[in-house]
Design a protein around this motif. Structure first.
Motif: not given
Ligand SMILES: Cc1ncc(COP(=O)(O)O)c(C=O)c1O
Length: 318
Positions: A61, A148, A159, A164, A193, A195-198, A217, A219-221, A256-258
């Motif tokens: 990614r 967004r 990313k 951000y 999504e 601001p830092g996760a789906c 994004l 997202s891998i999670t 969900c997110g890392s």
């Molecule tokens: C804006 C945003 N969306 C989604 C995610 C989730 O992405 P991932 O699951 O790859 O961490 C993140 C976290 O990194 C993020 O910052």
């Protein structure tokens, strides 16, 4: 509290934390011109091992984002993995961490992108980051008044640090309103999504999540949970647009997110979700995720790279 560590990895080598600095005239500092990853490595107490989670997928990614930004990453995948492991080992981490490989533009102009006109650098940070206890209780969310980032302006699938600023506006607004992480809509008014996760919801027994074309994004999670939900819970998973009002009638909802992991939403805009406590499917997915990332599910071990055993094998071979 600011984050700190013993070392960082900067432009080809480990450097003590205090020396990991960059000139104020770089494009990275001035305009946030970087593309980065946020990856976790999970400590497994029984196995006395630290596992990086889906490192290769994160780097793929990173390359995708760098491609869109026309940034030439100066290291191979193997070099980036070796550098990440070198840093984690140098910091002697035997706990759950978050590490961030970052590719950046150094001194140059806004029009520069060719390796002959602007240096493209690379650094990695690694911090201790235990799983959040709020996973247990869940968060009260709200719809942000900020939209967004649109693919027409600053694609959310990259990313990049600059993206951000949009997240920051949304986080701060929610915090000032006494809320947890907000949900952001896209320019079309559909759920994008956090601001830092789906975002995922459960309705009528189906797991539903906005598609990758909804200004999110990739997202891998999100990918991980879709796979776990299908394989382990036999759930139907649907990627489609989600309306704001669907959140108000969802049986369950979570981020969900890392970094966020599986973070239940217990209310949104003061509408209780389900009975106002983390939902049953959310809990099951949390459990599966927490087991998979720590190497407790043999079937998903291919997502993990051991940090310390890898080292032992290398030492033995030397
Ligand atoms: C804006 C945003 N969306 C989604 C995610 C989730 O992405 P991932 O699951 O790859 O961490 C993140 C976290 O990194 C993020 O910052």
């Amino acid at each position: 509290m600011s984050k700190t560590a013993d070392y960082a990895w900067l432009d080809g080598k480990l450097v003590p934390w205090a020396n990991a600095t960059m000139h104020i005239s770089t494009e990275c500092v001035l305009r946030g011109e970087n593309v980065f990853e946020g990856i976790r490595a999970y400590w497994n107490e029984e196995q006395q091992e630290l596992f990086t989670f889906r490192h290769a997928d994160h780097i793929a990614r990173l390359r995708q984002g760098a491609r869109i930004m026309r940034m030439a990453i100066p290291y191979s995948d193997a070099e980036i993995e070796a550098a990440s492991l070198e840093l984690i080992r140098a910091c002697n981490y035997r706990e759950t961490i978050h590490y961030r490989p970052v590719v950046y533009f150094a001194e140059g102009e806004l029009t520069h992108y060719l390796p002959s006109e602007i240096r493209t650098g690379f650094f990695i940070l690694a911090f201790a980051m235990p799983s959040k206890t709020v996973q247990e209780t869940g968060v009260k969310s709200a719809i942000s008044t900020w939209r967004r980032n649109s693919d027409l302006a600053s694609p959310s699938r990259i990313k990049s640090g600059a993206n951000y600023h949009n997240s920051r506006l949304a986080y701060i607004e929610a915090r000032m309103n006494g809320m947890g992480p907000p949900v952001m809509l896209n320019a079309a008014g559909k759920v994008a999504e956090g601001p830092g996760a789906c975002v995922m919801i459960l309705r009528h027994g189906k797991l539903i999540t906005p598609p990758v074309t909804a200004d999110i994004l990739e997202s891998i999670t999100r990918e991980t949970l879709m796979e776990l939900a299908r394989n382990e819970l036999g759930l139907e998973v649907v990627e489609r647009d989600v309306d704001r009002s669907e959140l108000y009638v969802a049986d369950e909802a979570f981020f969900c997110g890392s970094g966020a992991e599986v973070l239940p939403m217990v209310s949104i805009d003061h509408y209780e979700i389900g009975d106002g406590t983390p939902g049953e499917v959310t809990r099951k997915l949390q459990g599966l995720y927490n087991d998979a990332v720590r190497g407790r599910l043999e079937k998903y071990r291919h997502w993990l790279t051991p940090v310390w055993r890898g080292n032992a094998v290398k030492d033995a071979a030397a």
